[in-house]
Design a protein around this motif. Structure first.
Motif, PDB file in Angstrom:
ATOM      1  N   ILE A 144       7.130   7.585  -7.646  1.00  0.00           N
ATOM      2  CA  ILE A 144       7.884   6.875  -6.390  1.00  0.00           C
ATOM      3  C   ILE A 144       7.351   7.754  -5.232  1.00  0.00           C
ATOM      4  O   ILE A 144       6.933   7.056  -4.184  1.00  0.00           O
ATOM      5  N   THR A 147       3.728   7.259  -4.265  1.00  0.00           N
ATOM      6  CA  THR A 147       3.542   5.899  -3.672  1.00  0.00           C
ATOM      7  C   THR A 147       3.988   5.810  -2.534  1.00  0.00           C
ATOM      8  O   THR A 147       3.521   5.025  -1.526  1.00  0.00           O
ATOM      9  N   LEU A 428      10.196  -0.034  -3.352  1.00  0.00           N
ATOM     10  CA  LEU A 428      10.167   1.069  -4.199  1.00  0.00           C
ATOM     11  C   LEU A 428      11.553   1.526  -4.764  1.00  0.00           C
ATOM     12  O   LEU A 428      11.584   2.003  -5.770  1.00  0.00           O
ATOM     13  N   TRP A 438       7.420  -0.778 -10.136  1.00  0.00           N
ATOM     14  CA  TRP A 438       7.632  -1.241  -8.697  1.00  0.00           C
ATOM     15  C   TRP A 438       6.567  -2.428  -8.780  1.00  0.00           C
ATOM     16  O   TRP A 438       6.789  -3.391  -8.049  1.00  0.00           O
TER      17      TRP A 438
END
Length: 448
Positions: A144, A147, A428, A438
Protein backbone atom coordinates in the motif's frame (compact mmCIF):
# COMPACT_ATOMS: atom_id res chain seq x y z
CA UNK A 1 -5.00 22.10 -25.51
CA UNK A 2 -8.38 20.56 -24.70
CA UNK A 3 -7.12 17.18 -25.79
CA UNK A 4 -4.12 17.52 -23.48
CA UNK A 5 -6.43 18.24 -20.55
CA UNK A 6 -8.66 15.28 -21.41
CA UNK A 7 -5.68 12.93 -21.56
CA UNK A 8 -4.46 14.23 -18.19
CA UNK A 9 -7.90 13.76 -16.64
CA UNK A 10 -8.07 10.15 -17.83
CA UNK A 11 -4.63 9.39 -16.42
CA UNK A 12 -6.06 8.87 -12.91
CA UNK A 13 -7.68 5.69 -11.54
CA UNK A 14 -6.84 2.33 -10.26
CA UNK A 15 -5.78 0.02 -13.03
CA UNK A 16 -2.18 -0.58 -13.90
CA UNK A 17 -1.31 -2.69 -16.91
CA UNK A 18 0.45 -5.85 -15.89
CA UNK A 19 3.74 -5.63 -17.70
CA UNK A 20 7.36 -6.39 -16.80
CA UNK A 21 9.35 -3.68 -15.15
CA UNK A 22 12.36 -4.00 -17.33
CA UNK A 23 11.11 -4.64 -20.83
CA UNK A 24 13.35 -5.51 -23.65
CA UNK A 25 14.75 -2.11 -24.45
CA UNK A 26 16.54 -1.10 -27.56
CA UNK A 27 20.13 0.02 -27.56
CA UNK A 28 18.99 3.64 -27.92
CA UNK A 29 16.82 3.39 -24.76
CA UNK A 30 19.21 1.23 -22.74
CA UNK A 31 19.92 4.04 -20.28
CA UNK A 32 16.25 4.54 -19.36
CA UNK A 33 14.85 2.75 -16.32
CA UNK A 34 11.24 1.74 -17.04
CA UNK A 35 9.48 0.99 -13.78
CA UNK A 36 5.99 -0.44 -13.28
CA UNK A 37 4.03 -0.72 -10.06
CA UNK A 38 4.32 -4.50 -9.86
CA UNK A 39 8.09 -4.39 -10.10
CA UNK A 40 8.28 -1.52 -7.62
CA UNK A 41 6.33 -3.58 -5.08
CA UNK A 42 8.51 -6.62 -5.72
CA UNK A 43 11.71 -4.61 -5.29
CA UNK A 44 10.43 -3.02 -2.08
CA UNK A 45 9.53 -6.42 -0.64
CA UNK A 46 13.00 -7.77 -1.39
CA UNK A 47 14.68 -4.68 0.05
CA UNK A 48 12.61 -4.18 3.21
CA UNK A 49 14.68 -4.94 6.32
CA UNK A 50 11.62 -5.00 8.58
CA UNK A 51 9.98 -7.57 6.30
CA UNK A 52 13.15 -9.65 6.35
CA UNK A 53 13.14 -9.59 10.16
CA UNK A 54 9.48 -10.63 10.14
CA UNK A 55 10.38 -13.51 7.83
CA UNK A 56 13.08 -14.65 10.26
CA UNK A 57 10.57 -14.63 13.14
CA UNK A 58 8.18 -16.60 10.95
CA UNK A 59 10.84 -19.21 10.20
CA UNK A 60 11.59 -19.66 13.90
CA UNK A 61 7.90 -20.05 14.75
CA UNK A 62 7.39 -22.48 11.87
CA UNK A 63 10.35 -24.60 12.98
CA UNK A 64 8.89 -24.84 16.48
CA UNK A 65 5.47 -25.77 15.09
CA UNK A 66 7.03 -28.47 12.90
CA UNK A 67 8.79 -30.03 15.91
CA UNK A 68 6.01 -30.26 18.48
CA UNK A 69 7.37 -33.64 19.57
CA UNK A 70 10.16 -31.74 21.30
CA UNK A 71 7.68 -30.90 24.10
CA UNK A 72 7.57 -34.64 24.93
CA UNK A 73 11.20 -35.42 24.24
CA UNK A 74 12.95 -36.69 27.40
CA UNK A 75 16.02 -35.11 28.95
CA UNK A 76 18.99 -37.35 28.15
CA UNK A 77 22.40 -37.00 29.78
CA UNK A 78 25.76 -38.75 29.53
CA UNK A 79 28.58 -38.37 32.02
CA UNK A 80 32.13 -39.57 32.67
CA UNK A 81 34.67 -38.84 35.37
CA UNK A 82 38.11 -39.77 36.72
CA UNK A 83 39.19 -40.01 40.36
CA UNK A 84 42.39 -40.80 42.26
CA UNK A 85 42.77 -41.72 45.92
CA UNK A 86 45.89 -41.98 48.09
CA UNK A 87 46.76 -41.51 51.80
CA UNK A 88 48.38 -38.22 52.70
CA UNK A 89 49.31 -38.20 56.43
CA UNK A 90 48.76 -41.85 57.33
CA UNK A 91 50.34 -45.09 56.20
CA UNK A 92 53.08 -44.54 53.68
CA UNK A 93 51.88 -41.02 52.88
CA UNK A 94 51.28 -39.70 49.42
CA UNK A 95 52.17 -42.11 46.67
CA UNK A 96 51.44 -42.70 43.02
CA UNK A 97 49.80 -46.05 42.43
CA UNK A 98 47.55 -47.11 39.61
CA UNK A 99 45.38 -48.95 42.06
CA UNK A 100 44.22 -45.57 43.40
CA UNK A 101 42.94 -44.52 40.00
CA UNK A 102 39.19 -44.76 39.43
CA UNK A 103 36.68 -43.81 36.80
CA UNK A 104 32.92 -43.67 36.35
CA UNK A 105 30.48 -43.43 33.50
CA UNK A 106 26.79 -42.67 33.64
CA UNK A 107 23.72 -42.27 31.45
CA UNK A 108 20.40 -40.77 32.52
CA UNK A 109 16.93 -40.26 31.13
CA UNK A 110 14.16 -38.17 32.62
CA UNK A 111 10.61 -37.63 31.43
CA UNK A 112 8.28 -35.14 33.11
CA UNK A 113 4.59 -35.08 32.23
CA UNK A 114 2.44 -32.15 33.32
CA UNK A 115 -1.23 -31.45 32.82
CA UNK A 116 -0.59 -28.26 30.83
CA UNK A 117 1.34 -30.02 28.07
CA UNK A 118 -1.55 -30.10 25.51
CA UNK A 119 -2.14 -26.39 26.04
CA UNK A 120 1.56 -25.67 25.55
CA UNK A 121 1.43 -27.43 22.17
CA UNK A 122 -1.59 -25.35 21.12
CA UNK A 123 0.21 -22.16 22.14
CA UNK A 124 3.14 -23.04 19.87
CA UNK A 125 0.80 -23.65 16.94
CA UNK A 126 -0.95 -20.34 17.54
CA UNK A 127 2.39 -18.55 17.73
CA UNK A 128 3.20 -19.75 14.22
CA UNK A 129 -0.20 -18.63 12.89
CA UNK A 130 0.30 -15.25 14.53
CA UNK A 131 3.72 -14.74 12.96
CA UNK A 132 2.34 -15.78 9.56
CA UNK A 133 -0.45 -13.23 9.90
CA UNK A 134 2.03 -10.53 10.96
CA UNK A 135 4.22 -11.21 7.92
CA UNK A 136 1.30 -11.11 5.47
CA UNK A 137 -0.02 -7.90 7.04
CA UNK A 138 3.41 -6.23 6.93
CA UNK A 139 3.78 -7.17 3.27
CA UNK A 140 0.35 -5.77 2.43
CA UNK A 141 1.06 -2.51 4.26
CA UNK A 142 4.33 -2.16 2.37
CA UNK A 143 2.52 -2.71 -0.93
CA UNK A 144 0.00 0.00 0.00
CA UNK A 145 2.81 2.40 0.88
CA UNK A 146 4.64 1.78 -2.40
CA UNK A 147 1.42 2.11 -4.39
CA UNK A 148 0.59 5.44 -2.77
CA UNK A 149 4.04 6.82 -3.55
CA UNK A 150 3.89 5.48 -7.10
CA UNK A 151 0.57 7.20 -7.80
CA UNK A 152 1.73 10.39 -6.11
CA UNK A 153 4.71 10.47 -8.47
CA UNK A 154 2.39 9.97 -11.43
CA UNK A 155 0.33 12.92 -10.18
CA UNK A 156 3.49 15.00 -9.87
CA UNK A 157 4.39 14.13 -13.46
CA UNK A 158 1.03 15.46 -14.63
CA UNK A 159 1.55 18.62 -12.56
CA UNK A 160 4.91 19.11 -14.25
CA UNK A 161 3.24 18.72 -17.65
CA UNK A 162 0.74 21.42 -16.73
CA UNK A 163 3.50 23.70 -15.44
CA UNK A 164 5.46 23.19 -18.65
CA UNK A 165 2.34 24.01 -20.65
CA UNK A 166 1.81 27.16 -18.57
CA UNK A 167 5.39 28.20 -19.27
CA UNK A 168 4.89 27.60 -22.99
CA UNK A 169 1.74 29.72 -22.96
CA UNK A 170 3.51 32.49 -21.07
CA UNK A 171 6.44 32.47 -23.52
CA UNK A 172 4.11 32.62 -26.51
CA UNK A 173 2.22 35.47 -24.92
CA UNK A 174 5.47 37.27 -24.26
CA UNK A 175 6.45 36.95 -27.89
CA UNK A 176 3.08 38.31 -29.01
CA UNK A 177 3.39 41.17 -26.53
CA UNK A 178 6.90 41.95 -27.72
CA UNK A 179 5.73 42.33 -31.30
CA UNK A 180 2.74 44.39 -30.19
CA UNK A 181 5.02 46.61 -28.06
CA UNK A 182 7.41 47.20 -30.95
CA UNK A 183 4.49 48.32 -33.12
CA UNK A 184 3.15 50.51 -30.34
CA UNK A 185 -0.03 48.51 -29.83
CA UNK A 186 0.53 47.97 -26.09
CA UNK A 187 2.41 49.87 -23.44
CA UNK A 188 5.74 49.02 -21.85
CA UNK A 189 4.11 48.02 -18.57
CA UNK A 190 2.01 45.32 -20.25
CA UNK A 191 5.09 43.95 -21.99
CA UNK A 192 7.08 43.89 -18.74
CA UNK A 193 4.23 42.04 -17.06
CA UNK A 194 4.39 39.30 -19.70
CA UNK A 195 8.12 38.94 -19.03
CA UNK A 196 7.39 38.65 -15.28
CA UNK A 197 4.83 35.95 -16.02
CA UNK A 198 7.44 33.96 -17.95
CA UNK A 199 9.97 34.17 -15.13
CA UNK A 200 7.31 33.19 -12.58
CA UNK A 201 6.31 30.19 -14.71
CA UNK A 202 9.96 29.15 -14.99
CA UNK A 203 10.37 29.35 -11.22
CA UNK A 204 7.23 27.28 -10.56
CA UNK A 205 8.37 24.64 -13.03
CA UNK A 206 11.85 24.49 -11.49
CA UNK A 207 10.41 24.20 -7.99
CA UNK A 208 8.06 21.43 -9.10
CA UNK A 209 10.86 19.48 -10.78
CA UNK A 210 13.06 19.78 -7.70
CA UNK A 211 10.30 18.42 -5.45
CA UNK A 212 9.58 15.61 -7.90
CA UNK A 213 13.24 14.62 -8.16
CA UNK A 214 13.52 14.51 -4.37
CA UNK A 215 10.47 12.29 -3.99
CA UNK A 216 11.61 10.04 -6.81
CA UNK A 217 15.09 9.69 -5.31
CA UNK A 218 13.64 8.68 -1.95
CA UNK A 219 11.33 6.22 -3.70
CA UNK A 220 14.20 4.58 -5.58
CA UNK A 221 16.16 4.34 -2.34
CA UNK A 222 13.19 2.54 -0.76
CA UNK A 223 13.28 0.07 -3.65
CA UNK A 224 16.99 -0.57 -3.11
CA UNK A 225 18.39 0.84 -6.33
CA UNK A 226 22.05 1.81 -6.36
CA UNK A 227 23.17 5.42 -6.64
CA UNK A 228 24.33 4.82 -10.22
CA UNK A 229 20.84 3.68 -11.17
CA UNK A 230 19.25 6.68 -9.46
CA UNK A 231 21.04 8.95 -11.94
CA UNK A 232 19.41 7.18 -14.88
CA UNK A 233 16.24 8.65 -16.41
CA UNK A 234 13.23 6.95 -14.82
CA UNK A 235 9.93 6.32 -16.58
CA UNK A 236 7.01 5.30 -14.35
CA UNK A 237 4.92 3.04 -16.50
CA UNK A 238 1.21 2.75 -15.89
CA UNK A 239 -2.16 4.27 -16.68
CA UNK A 240 -4.93 5.03 -14.22
CA UNK A 241 -8.65 5.46 -14.72
CA UNK A 242 -10.71 6.91 -11.90
CA UNK A 243 -13.82 4.93 -11.08
CA UNK A 244 -16.72 6.02 -8.93
CA UNK A 245 -17.14 3.71 -5.94
CA UNK A 246 -20.47 3.74 -4.14
CA UNK A 247 -20.23 0.84 -1.68
CA UNK A 248 -22.52 -0.02 1.19
CA UNK A 249 -20.43 0.14 4.39
CA UNK A 250 -22.61 -2.34 6.27
CA UNK A 251 -22.18 -4.94 3.52
CA UNK A 252 -18.42 -4.39 3.54
CA UNK A 253 -18.31 -4.72 7.33
CA UNK A 254 -20.30 -7.94 7.27
CA UNK A 255 -18.20 -9.43 4.50
CA UNK A 256 -14.66 -8.32 5.37
CA UNK A 257 -14.41 -7.11 8.97
CA UNK A 258 -13.70 -10.54 10.45
CA UNK A 259 -10.83 -10.98 7.94
CA UNK A 260 -8.91 -7.88 8.97
CA UNK A 261 -5.38 -8.76 10.16
CA UNK A 262 -5.75 -6.89 13.44
CA UNK A 263 -9.09 -8.59 14.16
CA UNK A 264 -7.68 -12.03 13.32
CA UNK A 265 -4.59 -11.33 15.39
CA UNK A 266 -6.64 -10.33 18.42
CA UNK A 267 -8.84 -13.40 18.12
CA UNK A 268 -5.71 -15.52 18.03
CA UNK A 269 -4.44 -13.60 21.04
CA UNK A 270 -7.63 -14.43 22.96
CA UNK A 271 -7.31 -18.09 22.00
CA UNK A 272 -3.65 -18.12 23.01
CA UNK A 273 -4.43 -16.50 26.37
CA UNK A 274 -7.22 -19.00 26.92
CA UNK A 275 -4.78 -21.87 26.41
CA UNK A 276 -2.28 -20.06 28.59
CA UNK A 277 -4.89 -19.85 31.34
CA UNK A 278 -5.62 -23.57 30.98
CA UNK A 279 -1.92 -24.36 31.07
CA UNK A 280 -1.43 -22.22 34.18
CA UNK A 281 -4.29 -23.98 35.97
CA UNK A 282 -3.15 -27.48 35.03
CA UNK A 283 0.53 -26.84 35.72
CA UNK A 284 -0.37 -25.42 39.13
CA UNK A 285 -3.12 -27.77 40.30
CA UNK A 286 -2.91 -30.98 38.29
CA UNK A 287 -0.68 -33.84 39.50
CA UNK A 288 2.61 -34.18 37.68
CA UNK A 289 4.33 -37.45 36.81
CA UNK A 290 8.08 -37.80 36.59
CA UNK A 291 9.88 -40.88 35.26
CA UNK A 292 13.64 -41.20 35.43
CA UNK A 293 16.23 -43.91 34.83
CA UNK A 294 20.00 -43.86 35.36
CA UNK A 295 22.84 -46.27 34.74
CA UNK A 296 26.17 -45.79 36.49
CA UNK A 297 29.40 -47.73 36.09
CA UNK A 298 32.52 -47.54 38.30
CA UNK A 299 35.98 -48.95 37.79
CA UNK A 300 39.50 -48.63 39.14
CA UNK A 301 43.11 -49.21 38.35
CA UNK A 302 42.94 -52.72 39.80
CA UNK A 303 40.64 -53.75 36.98
CA UNK A 304 37.48 -54.22 39.05
CA UNK A 305 34.26 -52.82 37.55
CA UNK A 306 30.75 -52.50 38.88
CA UNK A 307 27.58 -50.88 37.60
CA UNK A 308 24.12 -50.01 38.85
CA UNK A 309 20.84 -49.33 37.12
CA UNK A 310 18.26 -47.29 38.96
CA UNK A 311 14.88 -45.90 38.13
CA UNK A 312 12.14 -43.90 39.79
CA UNK A 313 8.53 -42.97 39.22
CA UNK A 314 7.24 -39.97 41.13
CA UNK A 315 3.76 -38.52 41.37
CA UNK A 316 3.47 -35.01 42.79
CA UNK A 317 0.15 -33.51 43.91
CA UNK A 318 0.35 -29.75 44.66
CA UNK A 319 -1.81 -28.37 47.45
CA UNK A 320 -1.00 -24.67 47.77
CA UNK A 321 -2.62 -23.62 44.41
CA UNK A 322 -5.97 -24.71 45.84
CA UNK A 323 -5.63 -22.27 48.72
CA UNK A 324 -6.98 -18.78 47.84
CA UNK A 325 -4.46 -15.99 48.09
CA UNK A 326 -1.31 -18.04 47.48
CA UNK A 327 1.13 -17.06 44.76
CA UNK A 328 0.01 -19.79 42.39
CA UNK A 329 -3.64 -19.03 43.05
CA UNK A 330 -2.99 -15.39 42.16
CA UNK A 331 -1.27 -16.38 38.92
CA UNK A 332 -4.39 -18.34 37.91
CA UNK A 333 -6.57 -15.29 38.57
CA UNK A 334 -4.21 -13.08 36.56
CA UNK A 335 -4.37 -15.48 33.61
CA UNK A 336 -8.17 -15.32 33.58
CA UNK A 337 -8.11 -11.52 33.80
CA UNK A 338 -5.80 -11.34 30.79
CA UNK A 339 -8.37 -13.23 28.70
CA UNK A 340 -11.16 -10.82 29.65
CA UNK A 341 -8.99 -7.78 28.88
CA UNK A 342 -8.16 -9.21 25.45
CA UNK A 343 -11.86 -9.67 24.70
CA UNK A 344 -12.54 -6.03 25.60
CA UNK A 345 -9.66 -4.93 23.35
CA UNK A 346 -11.19 -6.95 20.51
CA UNK A 347 -14.57 -5.23 20.91
CA UNK A 348 -12.90 -1.81 20.92
CA UNK A 349 -10.89 -2.65 17.79
CA UNK A 350 -14.01 -3.89 15.99
CA UNK A 351 -15.90 -0.70 16.80
CA UNK A 352 -12.97 1.44 15.63
CA UNK A 353 -12.68 -0.56 12.40
CA UNK A 354 -16.40 -0.26 11.64
CA UNK A 355 -16.22 3.49 12.18
CA UNK A 356 -13.22 3.73 9.86
CA UNK A 357 -14.95 1.79 7.07
CA UNK A 358 -18.12 3.88 7.36
CA UNK A 359 -16.08 7.10 7.31
CA UNK A 360 -14.05 6.07 4.25
CA UNK A 361 -17.09 5.06 2.21
CA UNK A 362 -18.86 8.32 3.10
CA UNK A 363 -15.79 10.36 2.17
CA UNK A 364 -15.51 8.52 -1.14
CA UNK A 365 -19.06 9.48 -2.07
CA UNK A 366 -18.54 13.14 -1.23
CA UNK A 367 -15.09 13.19 -2.87
CA UNK A 368 -16.49 11.88 -6.14
CA UNK A 369 -19.04 14.69 -6.21
CA UNK A 370 -16.24 17.20 -5.66
CA UNK A 371 -14.20 15.62 -8.48
CA UNK A 372 -17.08 16.05 -10.93
CA UNK A 373 -17.39 19.69 -9.89
CA UNK A 374 -13.62 20.16 -10.24
CA UNK A 375 -13.71 18.72 -13.76
CA UNK A 376 -16.50 21.07 -14.75
CA UNK A 377 -14.69 24.01 -13.15
CA UNK A 378 -11.50 23.16 -15.07
CA UNK A 379 -13.42 23.03 -18.37
CA UNK A 380 -14.98 26.41 -17.68
CA UNK A 381 -11.61 27.88 -16.67
CA UNK A 382 -10.03 26.63 -19.90
CA UNK A 383 -12.83 28.07 -22.01
CA UNK A 384 -12.67 31.35 -20.11
CA UNK A 385 -8.95 31.63 -20.73
CA UNK A 386 -9.40 30.95 -24.44
CA UNK A 387 -12.02 33.70 -24.78
CA UNK A 388 -10.01 36.12 -22.65
CA UNK A 389 -6.93 35.53 -24.79
CA UNK A 390 -8.92 36.36 -27.89
CA UNK A 391 -10.14 39.55 -26.25
CA UNK A 392 -6.61 40.51 -25.27
CA UNK A 393 -5.41 40.09 -28.85
CA UNK A 394 -8.26 42.30 -30.01
CA UNK A 395 -7.41 44.93 -27.41
CA UNK A 396 -10.64 44.66 -25.44
CA UNK A 397 -9.10 42.90 -22.41
CA UNK A 398 -6.27 44.09 -20.18
CA UNK A 399 -3.26 41.87 -19.59
CA UNK A 400 -3.95 41.63 -15.85
CA UNK A 401 -7.34 40.11 -16.61
CA UNK A 402 -5.74 37.66 -19.02
CA UNK A 403 -3.14 36.70 -16.43
CA UNK A 404 -5.85 36.25 -13.81
CA UNK A 405 -7.83 33.86 -16.02
CA UNK A 406 -4.68 31.87 -16.82
CA UNK A 407 -3.90 31.61 -13.09
CA UNK A 408 -7.42 30.44 -12.32
CA UNK A 409 -7.19 27.83 -15.07
CA UNK A 410 -3.92 26.53 -13.62
CA UNK A 411 -5.43 26.43 -10.14
CA UNK A 412 -8.48 24.54 -11.42
CA UNK A 413 -6.27 21.90 -13.02
CA UNK A 414 -4.17 21.57 -9.89
CA UNK A 415 -7.28 21.17 -7.74
CA UNK A 416 -8.54 18.46 -10.07
CA UNK A 417 -5.25 16.57 -9.84
CA UNK A 418 -5.23 16.85 -6.06
CA UNK A 419 -8.83 15.69 -5.82
CA UNK A 420 -8.34 12.68 -8.06
CA UNK A 421 -5.15 11.69 -6.26
CA UNK A 422 -6.85 12.00 -2.87
CA UNK A 423 -9.71 9.85 -4.17
CA UNK A 424 -7.31 7.18 -5.35
CA UNK A 425 -5.39 7.14 -2.07
CA UNK A 426 -8.69 6.90 -0.21
CA UNK A 427 -9.55 3.75 -2.17
CA UNK A 428 -6.19 2.34 -1.10
CA UNK A 429 -7.01 3.15 2.52
CA UNK A 430 -10.38 1.43 2.19
CA UNK A 431 -8.77 -1.64 0.66
CA UNK A 432 -6.29 -1.73 3.54
CA UNK A 433 -9.12 -1.34 6.06
CA UNK A 434 -10.93 -4.29 4.46
CA UNK A 435 -7.73 -6.35 3.99
CA UNK A 436 -8.40 -6.94 0.29
CA UNK A 437 -6.52 -6.21 -2.92
CA UNK A 438 -7.09 -2.59 -3.96
CA UNK A 439 -7.45 -3.69 -7.60
CA UNK A 440 -10.46 -5.83 -6.74
CA UNK A 441 -12.22 -3.02 -4.89
CA UNK A 442 -11.51 -0.57 -7.70
CA UNK A 443 -13.16 -2.90 -10.21
CA UNK A 444 -16.48 -2.58 -8.39
CA UNK A 445 -16.72 1.10 -9.26
CA UNK A 446 -18.57 2.70 -12.16
CA UNK A 447 -16.04 3.95 -14.67
CA UNK A 448 -16.19 7.63 -15.43
Amino acid sequence: MARLFQRAALVWGFFLGCCPVFRGVTEEAATVLILSLDQAVEAAVEQSFSLQKSALDLNVAQYAADHLWSELFPAISLGAGLSYGTPLFTGQGFQVDKSGLGYNVSAGLNVSLQGGLPSAIKIIELAYKSELLNYENARQQLEIQVTKTFYTLLADQTRLDFLAESLDLAEKQQEKSRVAFEYGLIGEMSYLQTRLSVETAKFELHKGRTAYDTTLRDFLFLLGYAQTEESRPVVLEGSLVIRSLDADPETLILRYLAKRPDILSMRQQIERLHYQETRTILDARAPSLSLSAQWRGNGGGAGDFSDTLSGSLNLSIPLDPWIPGTKKSQSITEAGTAVEKARLDLKNTEHTAMSQIRSLTANLRSSWASIEIARFRAEIAERTYTLTEQGFQQGTVEFLELEDTRRKWAEARQQLIDGELAYGLMILDLAAALNIDWRSIAQHGNES
